[in-house]
Write a protein that holds these residues in place. Structure first.
Motif, PDB file in Angstrom:
ATOM      1  N   ALA A  50       0.834  -1.215   0.000  1.00 44.03           N
ATOM      2  CA  ALA A  50       0.000   0.000   0.000  1.00 44.03           C
ATOM      3  C   ALA A  50       0.862   1.256   0.000  1.00 44.03           C
ATOM      4  O   ALA A  50       0.541   2.249  -0.672  1.00 44.03           O
ATOM      5  CB  ALA A  50      -0.929  -0.004   1.210  1.00 44.03           C
ATOM      6  N   ALA A  51       1.977   1.230   0.740  1.00 43.23           N
ATOM      7  CA  ALA A  51       2.845   2.414   0.813  1.00 43.23           C
ATOM      8  C   ALA A  51       3.423   2.758  -0.553  1.00 43.23           C
ATOM      9  O   ALA A  51       3.600   3.945  -0.886  1.00 43.23           O
ATOM     10  CB  ALA A  51       3.972   2.175   1.806  1.00 43.23           C
ATOM     11  N   VAL A  52       3.701   1.764  -1.383  1.00 40.94           N
ATOM     12  CA  VAL A  52       4.212   2.038  -2.735  1.00 40.94           C
ATOM     13  C   VAL A  52       3.126   2.682  -3.589  1.00 40.94           C
ATOM     14  O   VAL A  52       3.414   3.460  -4.504  1.00 40.94           O
ATOM     15  CB  VAL A  52       4.742   0.737  -3.376  1.00 40.94           C
ATOM     16  N   GLY A  53       1.865   2.418  -3.276  1.00 37.29           N
ATOM     17  CA  GLY A  53       0.761   3.019  -4.032  1.00 37.29           C
ATOM     18  C   GLY A  53       0.509   4.469  -3.711  1.00 37.29           C
ATOM     19  O   GLY A  53      -0.139   5.174  -4.496  1.00 37.29           O
ATOM     20  N   GLY A  54       1.002   4.944  -2.571  1.00 39.05           N
ATOM     21  CA  GLY A  54       0.791   6.335  -2.206  1.00 39.05           C
ATOM     22  C   GLY A  54       0.122   6.460  -0.854  1.00 39.05           C
ATOM     23  O   GLY A  54      -0.101   5.466  -0.147  1.00 39.05           O
ATOM     24  N   ALA A  55      -0.218   7.688  -0.480  1.00 38.60           N
ATOM     25  CA  ALA A  55      -0.821   7.929   0.833  1.00 38.60           C
ATOM     26  C   ALA A  55      -2.240   7.389   0.911  1.00 38.60           C
ATOM     27  O   ALA A  55      -2.747   7.129   1.996  1.00 38.60           O
ATOM     28  CB  ALA A  55      -0.814   9.422   1.149  1.00 38.60           C
ATOM     29  N   ARG A  56      -2.902   7.220  -0.255  1.00 39.66           N
ATOM     30  CA  ARG A  56      -4.273   6.695  -0.303  1.00 39.66           C
ATOM     31  C   ARG A  56      -4.338   5.669  -1.432  1.00 39.66           C
ATOM     32  O   ARG A  56      -3.915   5.951  -2.557  1.00 39.66           O
ATOM     33  CB  ARG A  56      -5.278   7.812  -0.573  1.00 39.66           C
ATOM     34  N   VAL A  57      -4.882   4.496  -1.152  1.00 39.30           N
ATOM     35  CA  VAL A  57      -4.969   3.440  -2.156  1.00 39.30           C
ATOM     36  C   VAL A  57      -6.366   2.830  -2.108  1.00 39.30           C
ATOM     37  O   VAL A  57      -6.872   2.501  -1.025  1.00 39.30           O
ATOM     38  CB  VAL A  57      -3.918   2.323  -1.910  1.00 39.30           C
ATOM     39  N   GLY A  58      -6.969   2.673  -3.276  1.00 36.60           N
ATOM     40  CA  GLY A  58      -8.299   2.084  -3.350  1.00 36.60           C
ATOM     41  C   GLY A  58      -8.288   0.602  -3.014  1.00 36.60           C
ATOM     42  O   GLY A  58      -7.306  -0.112  -3.265  1.00 36.60           O
ATOM     43  N   HIS A  59      -9.389   0.129  -2.464  1.00 35.99           N
ATOM     44  CA  HIS A  59      -9.503  -1.282  -2.049  1.00 35.99           C
ATOM     45  C   HIS A  59      -9.309  -2.199  -3.256  1.00 35.99           C
ATOM     46  O   HIS A  59      -8.535  -3.187  -3.184  1.00 35.99           O
ATOM     47  CB  HIS A  59     -10.875  -1.517  -1.409  1.00 35.99           C
ATOM     48  N   ALA A  60      -9.993  -1.937  -4.352  1.00 37.97           N
ATOM     49  CA  ALA A  60      -9.913  -2.822  -5.516  1.00 37.97           C
ATOM     50  C   ALA A  60      -8.504  -2.861  -6.089  1.00 37.97           C
ATOM     51  O   ALA A  60      -8.011  -3.918  -6.499  1.00 37.97           O
ATOM     52  CB  ALA A  60     -10.907  -2.372  -6.585  1.00 37.97           C
ATOM     53  N   LEU A  61      -7.837  -1.716  -6.114  1.00 37.12           N
ATOM     54  CA  LEU A  61      -6.476  -1.673  -6.649  1.00 37.12           C
ATOM     55  C   LEU A  61      -5.524  -2.461  -5.759  1.00 37.12           C
ATOM     56  O   LEU A  61      -4.700  -3.255  -6.245  1.00 37.12           O
ATOM     57  CB  LEU A  61      -6.012  -0.215  -6.780  1.00 37.12           C
ATOM     58  N   LEU A  62      -5.626  -2.271  -4.448  1.00 37.14           N
ATOM     59  CA  LEU A  62      -4.731  -2.978  -3.532  1.00 37.14           C
ATOM     60  C   LEU A  62      -5.006  -4.490  -3.555  1.00 37.14           C
ATOM     61  O   LEU A  62      -4.083  -5.301  -3.454  1.00 37.14           O
ATOM     62  CB  LEU A  62      -4.905  -2.424  -2.115  1.00 37.14           C
ATOM     63  N   ARG A  63      -6.261  -4.853  -3.748  1.00 42.62           N
ATOM     64  CA  ARG A  63      -6.601  -6.272  -3.879  1.00 42.62           C
ATOM     65  C   ARG A  63      -5.907  -6.877  -5.102  1.00 42.62           C
ATOM     66  O   ARG A  63      -5.356  -7.986  -5.043  1.00 42.62           O
ATOM     67  CB  ARG A  63      -8.118  -6.419  -4.001  1.00 42.62           C
ATOM     68  N   THR A  64      -5.881  -6.131  -6.197  1.00 40.94           N
ATOM     69  CA  THR A  64      -5.221  -6.612  -7.417  1.00 40.94           C
ATOM     70  C   THR A  64      -3.713  -6.733  -7.214  1.00 40.94           C
ATOM     71  O   THR A  64      -3.087  -7.708  -7.645  1.00 40.94           O
ATOM     72  CB  THR A  64      -5.520  -5.661  -8.583  1.00 40.94           C
ATOM     73  N   ILE A  65      -3.120  -5.757  -6.558  1.00 41.26           N
ATOM     74  CA  ILE A  65      -1.668  -5.753  -6.367  1.00 41.26           C
ATOM     75  C   ILE A  65      -1.229  -6.895  -5.463  1.00 41.26           C
ATOM     76  O   ILE A  65      -0.218  -7.568  -5.707  1.00 41.26           O
ATOM     77  CB  ILE A  65      -1.210  -4.398  -5.771  1.00 41.26           C
ATOM     78  N   THR A  66      -1.985  -7.161  -4.411  1.00 41.35           N
ATOM     79  CA  THR A  66      -1.588  -8.186  -3.432  1.00 41.35           C
ATOM     80  C   THR A  66      -2.015  -9.580  -3.833  1.00 41.35           C
ATOM     81  O   THR A  66      -1.496 -10.564  -3.289  1.00 41.35           O
ATOM     82  CB  THR A  66      -2.192  -7.849  -2.052  1.00 41.35           C
ATOM     83  N   GLY A  67      -2.984  -9.678  -4.754  1.00 41.33           N
ATOM     84  CA  GLY A  67      -3.470 -10.986  -5.157  1.00 41.33           C
ATOM     85  C   GLY A  67      -4.434 -11.607  -4.175  1.00 41.33           C
ATOM     86  O   GLY A  67      -4.777 -12.796  -4.297  1.00 41.33           O
ATOM     87  N   LEU A  68      -4.905 -10.842  -3.199  1.00 46.19           N
ATOM     88  CA  LEU A  68      -5.839 -11.351  -2.194  1.00 46.19           C
ATOM     89  C   LEU A  68      -7.282 -11.107  -2.629  1.00 46.19           C
ATOM     90  O   LEU A  68      -7.561 -10.172  -3.398  1.00 46.19           O
ATOM     91  CB  LEU A  68      -5.593 -10.671  -0.845  1.00 46.19           C
ATOM     92  N   ASP A  69      -8.182 -11.922  -2.109  1.00 41.21           N
ATOM     93  CA  ASP A  69      -9.590 -11.626  -2.354  1.00 41.21           C
ATOM     94  C   ASP A  69     -10.070 -10.632  -1.297  1.00 41.21           C
ATOM     95  O   ASP A  69      -9.292 -10.207  -0.420  1.00 41.21           O
ATOM     96  CB  ASP A  69     -10.435 -12.912  -2.333  1.00 41.21           C
ATOM     97  N   ASP A  70     -11.341 -10.237  -1.372  1.00 43.11           N
ATOM     98  CA  ASP A  70     -11.863  -9.210  -0.456  1.00 43.11           C
ATOM     99  C   ASP A  70     -11.680  -9.619   1.003  1.00 43.11           C
ATOM    100  O   ASP A  70     -11.221  -8.822   1.835  1.00 43.11           O
ATOM    101  CB  ASP A  70     -13.343  -8.957  -0.733  1.00 43.11           C
ATOM    102  N   ALA A  71     -12.025 -10.861   1.310  1.00 42.04           N
ATOM    103  CA  ALA A  71     -11.936 -11.312   2.704  1.00 42.04           C
ATOM    104  C   ALA A  71     -10.490 -11.376   3.159  1.00 42.04           C
ATOM    105  O   ALA A  71     -10.148 -10.961   4.285  1.00 42.04           O
ATOM    106  CB  ALA A  71     -12.604 -12.679   2.851  1.00 42.04           C
ATOM    107  N   GLY A  72      -9.617 -11.874   2.268  1.00 42.92           N
ATOM    108  CA  GLY A  72      -8.205 -11.969   2.634  1.00 42.92           C
ATOM    109  C   GLY A  72      -7.570 -10.615   2.843  1.00 42.92           C
ATOM    110  O   GLY A  72      -6.766 -10.424   3.770  1.00 42.92           O
TER     111      GLY A  72
END
Length: 931
Positions: free
Chosen positions: A283-305
């Motif tokens: 998330a820190a590489v994405g900036g001070a604010r990161v959207g849930h859907a974008l961070l989910r894509t970057i980490t490879g996790l699903d919503d619950a994970g």
């Protein structure tokens, strides 16, 4: 975080809000180091205002090395749209349409076409201000732009526009926060802050660190009791009064303290699960604010994970949840965590972000995917070909959002990468051309010149070389550099007949020649431009060439024959939607009518220009030019108070330096005639500084010289006045329209060559003939002064008429014609009194007293309604609009005055008519036939 020690700063914000609520402009610039509590102070200030005021806020996030285009304002628009809905939002905009704001809120609909980049961005800025004004009409408005040290240039330019125009707009409070410890010597925000700080309505505050006692109070609140003395000593010493560090240290009371503040801020992360640490670093590489859907894509996790991984970080107060966005509690924490990511991993994550945004642009806020992707590719420092392609897409996205500076920035990045990975879809010359246009639109004129000169040596096509040289000529003029006219002539020579750009190049040349002025050469260039445009079927170039040619012929004395052509050109410009040509045509119409002494018609043409600028959403951008034309006509007509209101309003908008100097000359002219020598000198000094910095033309220079000569004579400095006239004669500026007033002013001064200059100067039209006649009367033929007065009377110029009447009275008294002297003095006294031209009235009364000539009392010369109610012409204009049901804001827009001035006029009208309401005023106006 416990809030302590900010009573004075909170009181200052409250006072600024009170000023705005009472109708005065207010801006607060709030600086301070990272972690000192700027955002917390803003939160404490705005919390009690919820429900009472509109609260719009947005921050300037950092992604890579740059801020995001219009980020704080886009956030404000989205929040407002959510709060009031699309219908409520559109009701706040001109004509109920999204206009250029649709580029930042595409859901409302983008505007059709692109248009002139300079005009479209100006319209965007004016739409923002109109939106804020309409909100402020409903209830108080507070706008907060945070972290301006990371702002993109377009956001800084919009902030600058808002602050510059606050005095002329509906009152609102604007708060800008920034990190003062981030502003190195060459930081782009530094000069802008200095400029904003010079505004009288701006307060600049530096939020300092907490005192020892305040740190203790914060610790008590954080720990829920009295801290141990050892804890107090340790926290005071290590935090040095920074509230964020106090909080971080308090959380480790009784535990070993890390060696550095950096380690202190990320220590909470060390206690979290490994998967949480991985996701937070991503998330820190994405900036001070990161959207849930974008961070989910970057980490490879699903919503619950993702929720499970981040829950401990939220509980540890590292992250906050704002709708579908994760935000670091403090940007300093995000920066430290970003630096904690190993370089290889950091680059890999930037690539992941860039690829994710390219694959699914909806992961970013609407209209920002390409720009954010380009920033991530650049930060990754790998894959030059993909970085170049991303910068190309981001440049297009920035251009569509009217972010000209960011458009240029991305194109320069493309050029930097070109040798490593050229783009097969385009040419380097094409990128250079686009970069030149972007630099011009962004106001980066020096950069544009550098780009032109980088492109020229490799250019073998004469037409393209001509296009480049034409741009350099325009840029040299804007920068006040020599060679502008030579460049335009060379560009016209190089651009061959039949080439699509020839008409445009010739129009640029004609404009410059007619400004100098070089009349005959300008007419030839305008004629050739029209022929080239007709041959190429270029309607826009043809209408501009027609305006220039008609303008040139009208200035040569063929006004009545040319006016119909000018009106036709205006109709054509409206039909094809060329706002620039339309405004140019109105300006030319007002100018030629003014030069011919048809001042009432000139004033109406200027008003039509103002109305056209307002309809185009450019009232504050193009309005001051037409306001200057209107004020100059009103000054000639003796309507000085109206002219003063208009000029003061135009000056509050903070026009360009050259236009501001011209407007200052107009105010100086009135000030001098009314005996305010200090005001006249201030205006003349300011204008002289501006006009001597760069290129100035006859209209600017000679209009100023006339003011300066009259001022020097009023100060008794006749030798200096004579030298100034002599310098003007030898300056090479031979415009009869502006040189005749200077020659007349120097008629009674010992100026070498004045008689020869007057004999050689053409006389075009009745105004120049009146000046010539006055010069003749002043140099040995005083019997002509009565004819001079009659000439000015026929031209409806009361001030020079009164001056000539005084001179005619002097001559009549000397020759023993007391009856004529009395008549002349009486007429002159009436005009001087109406104008409040106190120095002239004093001279009239002195002559009457010395010559023992009584001034006849004239009764009943005013219209009956003016005698009964005492309404001024301006109040009658306002009353007409009141009767039409206009609000104060609508009256202000119609008359190009401030809302406060419009309100004052309405109050005066109600008092003079003896009524209490606008409806009663309208009824009285119709009953007494006042309108």
């Amino acid at each position: 975080m416990v809030f302590v020690g900010r009573d004075a700063e909170l009181a200052a914000l409250d006072a600024a809000y009170a000023h705005a609520r009472e109708g005065s402009p207010a801006t607060v610039l709030l600086g301070g180091e990272a972690g000192v509590g700027k955002s917390r102070l803003i939160a404490e200030f705005t919390a009690p205002l919820a429900g009472e005021a509109w609260l719009l806020s947005g921050d300037c996030p950092q992604v890579g090395e740059n801020g995001l285009v219009f980020a704080p304002f886009t956030a404000m628009l989205r929040r407002l749209l959510r709060e009031i809905g699309a219908d409520g939002f559109l009701r706040l905009l001109p004509r109920g349409e999204p206009g250029e704001l649709g580029r930042l809120l595409p859901l409302l609909g983008r505007p059709a076409g692109d248009g002139d980049p300079a005009l479209t961005q100006a319209r965007l800025f004016e739409e923002f201000l109109t939106l804020f004004e309409n909100l402020a009409e409903d209830r108080p408005l507070v706008i907060v732009a945070e972290d301006a040290h990371w702002s993109d240039r377009s956001s800084r330019e919009l902030l600058d526009f808002l602050i510059r125009n606050q005095q002329a707009a509906a009152a609102f409070l604007l708060v800008v926060t920034y990190r003062s410890d981030h502003l190195h010597r060459t930081h782009p925000l530094r000069p802008v802050l200095a400029e904003w700080d010079r505004r009288p309505w701006t307060t600049r505050m530096e939020l300092g660190r907490l005192s020892r006692g305040e740190v203790v109070r914060q610790l008590r609140g954080l720990l829920g009791g009295e801290p141990a003395p050892a804890v107090i000593e340790d926290v005071v010493r290590r935090s040095e009064g920074n509230p964020l560090f106090v909080e971080a240290l308090s959380a480790r009371a009784g535990a070993p303290v890390p060696a550095s503040i950096r380690d202190l801020l990320i220590t909470p992360l060390d206690r979290l699960p490994r998967e949480t640490r991985r996701v937070v670093h991503a998330a820190a590489v994405g900036g001070a604010r990161v959207g849930h859907a974008l961070l989910r894509t970057i980490t490879g996790l699903d919503d619950a994970g993702l929720a499970d991984a981040l829950r401990p970080a939220v509980s540890a107060n590292l992250l906050l949840i704002e709708e579908e966005v994760y935000a670091f509690r403090h940007t300093l924490i995000q920066e430290v965590l970003y630096e904690d990511v190993l370089p290889g991993e950091r680059g890999h994550l930037h690539v992941r972000y860039a690829e994710a945004l390219e694959t699914d642009p909806e992961l970013a806020p609407l209209g920002r995917a390409a720009y954010e992707s380009a920033l991530h590719w650049h930060a990754a420092k790998r894959h030059p070909a993909r970085t170049l392609a991303a910068a190309r897409r981001a440049a297009a996205e920035a251009a569509a959002s009217l972010a000209h500076a960011e458009h240029l920035h991305m194109l320069l990045r493309v050029l930097e990468l070109w040798d490593q990975a050229p783009d097969p879809a385009t040419s380097k010359a094409g990128v250079l051309d686009e970069a030149i246009r972007a630099a011009i639109a962004a106001g980066e004129n020096s950069t544009a010149v550098q780009l032109v000169e980088a492109a020229l040596p490799a250019e073998v096509d004469p037409a393209r070389a001509g296009w480049l040289i034409a741009h350099r000529g325009e840029l040299r003029h804007l920068l006040g550099l020599p060679g502008d006219l030579d460049d335009l002539r060379e560009a016209a020579r190089l651009t061959p007949d039949g080439h699509p750009a020839r008409a445009t190049v010739l129009n640029l040349l004609a404009n410059r020649l007619l400004t100098v002025p070089l009349e005959e050469e300008g007419r030839v260039a305008a004629r050739e431009a029209r022929e080239a445009a007709q041959a190429a079927g270029d309607a826009r170039a043809e209408v501009m060439a027609t305006v220039n040619l008609t303008y040139a012929r009208a200035r040569a004395g063929d006004l009545d024959a040319q006016l119909p052509h000018l009106i036709t050109a205006q109709a054509t410009a409206r039909r094809i939607g060329d706002e620039g040509a339309l405004l140019h045509a109105y300006r030319c119409e007002a100018d030629v009518l003014q030069g011919a002494g048809r001042y009432a018609e000139a004033a109406e043409a200027a008003r039509r220009g103002l109305a056209a600028a307002t309809r185009a959403g450019l009232a504050r951008t193009a309005g001051p030019t037409h306001a200057g034309n209107l004020a100059e006509a009103l000054i000639a007509l003796g309507r000085w108070d109206e002219a003063t209101e208009i000029v003061e309003h135009a000056l509050r908008i903070t026009p360009t330096p050259s236009l501001r100097a011209y407007l200052m000359v107009l105010t100086g002219t009135i000030a001098l005639a009314r005996g305010d020598l200090a005001g006249a000198e201030h205006a003349a000094t300011h204008a002289r500084e501006v006009f001597t910095r760069g290129t100035s033309y006859a209209q600017d220079h000679l209009l100023l010289v006339r003011l300066e000569v009259d001022l020097l004579r009023a100060q008794g400095r006749t030798a200096d006045a004579a030298r100034l006239v002599e310098a003007a004669l030898s300056s090479g500026r031979t415009s009869p329209r502006y040189l005749w007033p200077v020659i007349e002013a120097g008629a009674s001064l010992p100026v070498p060559g004045l008689a020869e200059a007057a004999a050689a100067l053409p006389v075009i039209g009745p105004v120049q003939e009146a000046h010539r006649l006055a010069r003749t009367a002043a140099t040995g033929q005083p019997d002509l002064w009565a004819r001079v007065a009659a000439a000015w009377r026929d031209l409806r110029q009361p001030y020079p008429q009164a001056l000539a009447l005084l001179r005619a009275a002097e001559h009549a008294a000397e020759t023993g014609d007391r009856s004529a002297a009395s008549s002349h003095l009486t007429d002159a006294s009436r005009e001087a009194g109406r104008l409040r031209a106190e120095p002239l009235r004093a001279r009239i009364e002195r002559l009457a007293r010395l010559a023992r000539i009584p001034l006849a009392v004239q009764v009943g010369t005013e219209p009956a309604e003016e005698r009964e109610f005492g309404l001024t012409p301006r109040e009658r204009d306002v009353l007409r609009l009141v009767a039409d049901g206009r609000t104060n804001r609508q009256i202000a827009e119609e008359l190009f005055i401030s809302v406060k001035t419009a309100g004052a006029h309405v109050s005066n009208i109600l008092a003079k008519l003896g009524v209490r309401s606008r409806v009663q005023a309208a009824t009285a106006a119709h009953r007494h036939e006042l309108i």
